[in-house]
Design a protein around this motif. Sequence first.
Motif, short mmCIF file in Angstrom:
data_model
loop_
_atom_site.label_atom_id
_atom_site.label_comp_id
_atom_site.label_asym_id
_atom_site.label_seq_id
_atom_site.Cartn_x
_atom_site.Cartn_y
_atom_site.Cartn_z
N TYR A 354 -4.90 15.92 -18.75
CA TYR A 354 -5.11 14.89 -17.85
C TYR A 354 -6.06 15.32 -16.81
CZ TYR A 354 -1.16 13.81 -19.97
OH TYR A 354 0.58 13.28 -20.77
N ILE A 355 -6.51 14.42 -16.24
CA ILE A 355 -7.49 14.22 -15.68
C ILE A 355 -7.48 12.46 -14.75
CG2 ILE A 355 -10.27 14.67 -14.83
CD1 ILE A 355 -10.62 16.02 -17.71
N SER A 356 -7.83 13.78 -13.22
CA SER A 356 -7.90 12.46 -12.06
C SER A 356 -8.64 13.16 -11.48
CB SER A 356 -6.81 11.99 -11.56
OG SER A 356 -6.68 13.21 -10.57
N THR A 357 -10.36 11.43 -11.55
CA THR A 357 -11.20 11.80 -10.05
C THR A 357 -11.90 10.34 -10.16
OG1 THR A 357 -13.05 12.35 -10.22
CG2 THR A 357 -12.24 11.26 -12.51
N PRO A 358 -12.26 10.13 -8.48
CA PRO A 358 -13.13 9.29 -7.94
C PRO A 358 -14.44 8.76 -8.66
CG PRO A 358 -12.80 11.15 -6.66
CD PRO A 358 -11.80 11.62 -7.44
N TYR A 359 -14.96 10.31 -9.34
CA TYR A 359 -16.72 9.38 -9.74
C TYR A 359 -15.89 10.33 -10.53
CZ TYR A 359 -16.41 8.90 -4.39
OH TYR A 359 -16.07 8.70 -3.01
N ASP A 379 -5.37 15.56 -27.17
CA ASP A 379 -4.83 13.38 -26.42
C ASP A 379 -5.63 13.66 -25.04
OD1 ASP A 379 -3.76 11.28 -25.64
OD2 ASP A 379 -2.26 12.59 -24.54
N VAL A 380 -6.76 12.95 -24.83
CA VAL A 380 -7.55 13.59 -23.67
C VAL A 380 -7.36 11.94 -23.19
CG1 VAL A 380 -10.31 13.63 -22.82
CG2 VAL A 380 -9.27 14.55 -24.48
N ASN A 381 -7.08 12.19 -21.51
CA ASN A 381 -6.89 10.92 -20.85
C ASN A 381 -7.35 11.30 -19.49
OD1 ASN A 381 -3.93 10.00 -21.73
ND2 ASN A 381 -3.84 11.79 -21.83
N ILE A 382 -8.26 9.85 -18.92
CA ILE A 382 -8.44 10.47 -18.05
C ILE A 382 -8.70 8.98 -16.66
CG2 ILE A 382 -10.94 11.09 -16.77
CD1 ILE A 382 -12.20 11.60 -19.10
N VAL A 383 -7.81 9.48 -15.79
CA VAL A 383 -7.70 8.12 -15.21
C VAL A 383 -9.25 8.26 -13.75
CG1 VAL A 383 -6.21 6.87 -12.47
CG2 VAL A 383 -5.07 8.28 -14.45
N ILE A 384 -9.19 7.10 -13.76
CA ILE A 384 -10.75 6.26 -12.60
C ILE A 384 -9.84 4.53 -11.73
CG2 ILE A 384 -12.68 7.15 -13.67
CD1 ILE A 384 -13.01 4.37 -14.81
N PRO A 385 -10.36 4.78 -9.87
CA PRO A 385 -10.51 4.22 -9.50
C PRO A 385 -10.83 2.74 -10.55
CG PRO A 385 -11.86 5.27 -8.18
CD PRO A 385 -12.20 6.23 -9.66
N GLY A 386 -9.37 1.80 -9.80
CA GLY A 386 -9.76 0.32 -10.39
C GLY A 386 -10.50 -0.92 -8.76
N ILE A 387 -10.72 0.23 -8.08
CA ILE A 387 -11.05 -0.79 -6.93
C ILE A 387 -12.37 0.55 -6.53
CG2 ILE A 387 -11.46 -1.61 -4.68
CD1 ILE A 387 -8.53 -2.70 -5.00
N PRO A 388 -13.18 0.08 -6.33
CA PRO A 388 -14.53 1.55 -5.53
C PRO A 388 -14.61 1.61 -4.49
CG PRO A 388 -15.72 -0.50 -7.35
CD PRO A 388 -14.36 -0.51 -6.88
N GLY A 417 -5.72 0.41 -6.13
CA GLY A 417 -7.19 0.69 -6.02
C GLY A 417 -7.49 1.70 -6.09
N PHE A 418 -8.00 2.43 -5.60
CA PHE A 418 -8.90 3.40 -5.03
C PHE A 418 -7.54 4.93 -5.73
CE2 PHE A 418 -11.74 6.93 -3.18
CZ PHE A 418 -12.74 6.86 -4.32
N ILE A 419 -8.90 5.38 -6.80
CA ILE A 419 -7.66 7.17 -6.75
C ILE A 419 -8.73 8.24 -6.87
CG2 ILE A 419 -8.17 7.00 -9.32
CD1 ILE A 419 -5.56 8.99 -9.67
N HIS A 420 -7.70 9.83 -5.45
CA HIS A 420 -9.05 9.97 -4.96
C HIS A 420 -8.55 11.73 -4.83
CE1 HIS A 420 -10.62 12.47 -1.54
NE2 HIS A 420 -12.35 11.37 -1.55
N SER A 421 -7.52 11.52 -6.20
CA SER A 421 -7.09 12.75 -6.63
C SER A 421 -8.17 13.17 -7.95
CB SER A 421 -5.84 12.93 -7.15
OG SER A 421 -5.96 11.99 -8.01
N LYS A 422 -8.05 14.81 -7.07
CA LYS A 422 -9.87 15.94 -8.40
C LYS A 422 -7.38 16.88 -8.93
CE LYS A 422 -11.21 15.22 -3.70
NZ LYS A 422 -11.45 13.87 -4.08
N ILE A 423 -7.78 16.42 -10.06
CA ILE A 423 -6.90 17.71 -10.71
C ILE A 423 -7.03 17.00 -12.48
CG2 ILE A 423 -4.41 17.79 -11.28
CD1 ILE A 423 -3.28 15.60 -8.99
N ILE A 424 -6.55 18.56 -13.25
CA ILE A 424 -6.75 18.66 -14.19
C ILE A 424 -5.52 18.93 -14.88
CG2 ILE A 424 -8.75 20.53 -14.30
CD1 ILE A 424 -9.20 19.79 -16.91
#
Length: 502
Positions: A354-359, A379-388, A417-424
């Motif tokens: 699981y990865i979250s990143t704004p960019y 199972d690779v999952n990446i979440v990026i913003p819906g609103i940049p 909106g905007f996801i800004h967390s940096k997690i793996i």
Amino acid sequence: MKKLISLLLNRLTLVLLLILAQFIVLVWLINFFSNSWQNIQIALMVLSLLMVLYILTRNDNPEFKLAWVIPILAFPIFGGFFYLFFRAQNLNMKTRNHLYNVVKERQYILSQNIDYGLKGNYKKIETFLESDFWPSYKHTNSIFLPSGESKLKVLLEDLKKAEKFIFMEYFIITKSKMWDEILEVLIEKQKQGVEIRIMYDDFGSATKLPLGYYKKLRALGFKVISFNTLKVHLNFAMNYRDHRKIVVIDNKIGYTGGINIGDEYTNSTKTFGHWHDAAIKIEGDAVWTLTILFLENWRFSTKEKISYEDYYLDYKVEKPNGLYVPFGDLPLDKNHMAKDIYLSLISEANESIYISTPYLILDNEMVTALKLAAKSGIDVNIVIPGIPDKKMVYMVSESYVPELLLAGVKVYKYKPGFIHSKIIVVDRKVAMIGTSNLDYRSLYLHFENNIFLYDASSIIDMVDYFIETIADSVLITPQEMKKRNIFYRVIQTILRAFSPLL
């Protein structure tokens, strides 16, 4: 009108205007020496050729090299000069040597904490971190904070308990309700004799704070510095920013994560829809590394003589949980710690990522690792913003999605909106959380900090965070990517070629 005046008078605008003035002077000089233009043209083309040869021999990421070689060869008259102006390192050798000396002292201090017999399930990663003198700690526990609102509430409570010192280091501090609440507590603690040190990045906070704001904070009795103050260099560059987010209280409690100080981080104001962020609070012996990281940057910025041991307070938690390795990244060495940990975690995954990143601006190594993991059944999952927050950067992020989808990677857009967390999080039992985005600037050019952890109960909370976030997100499909018009794709292709420079 007030916003326009504020924009015109802020430090960043003034610096950019001075840079523009330098270009105008350059054009004037070319016009003045127009009679010798042919000789000048030959000299500039030779300079461009030399710059290309220099770039090709550097030990840099190949994408960095291509991003500079292409424009230099396309515009050979001014390409080499442009490289010198924007890419050359704008820290002199004296400053760089000072940083290296400070780092050596940090390495020596932290090497005393390394227990080479302490190894867990991910001993290769732990050994790799130890090779750069980042020790592991087991007498620590943690709390995952899934929003700016939750972080602020717990942080205020802990700040009020401070007895010896409070260190705060942020990329962005904004005059805001969030800052007002924190500042009120800091003022009270300073009156009680608690030492307060505050460090914020001058560029990151340039449009957020009034000119000379650090002087006002110093007048309150705090020790304050503005990191890497904006100055006009002939080779002006926006690199080497302090992107870290660290709070240390009495060497007992520490915070890090993606959350800066500003009302958008607590959703008191809406800038790009709902601001989705995260942080982690640690308590115990692992805080010592965060203390050292803060003091290292402070010493680098001020050249102040500081005895690290004066800030070491032995503190044992009653119920330690998991193993923790806080670490930092420096842009002036070749140890890209966060990137290497990302790659190691991805390669060692057995079940899920699981990865979250704004960019999402990836080099070839990262793309290959993610695709290989997905094709291997992970199972690779990446979440990026819906609103940049930055549309051009977002276009580049989207350009990586089609090839990831074809390999089986699931990429989600956070709908509110905007996801800004940096997690793996990998296999639901090992994780990294901190300040490093998945982009070139964060992984190569800024001061960053993260925490590698495993077998900690807070990792389960991170997994829940991802499950809830994905439930609020939209899975990107190949069909959606095909709907992009040809003009949009052409712009994406062009921007992606220069993505290392964004």
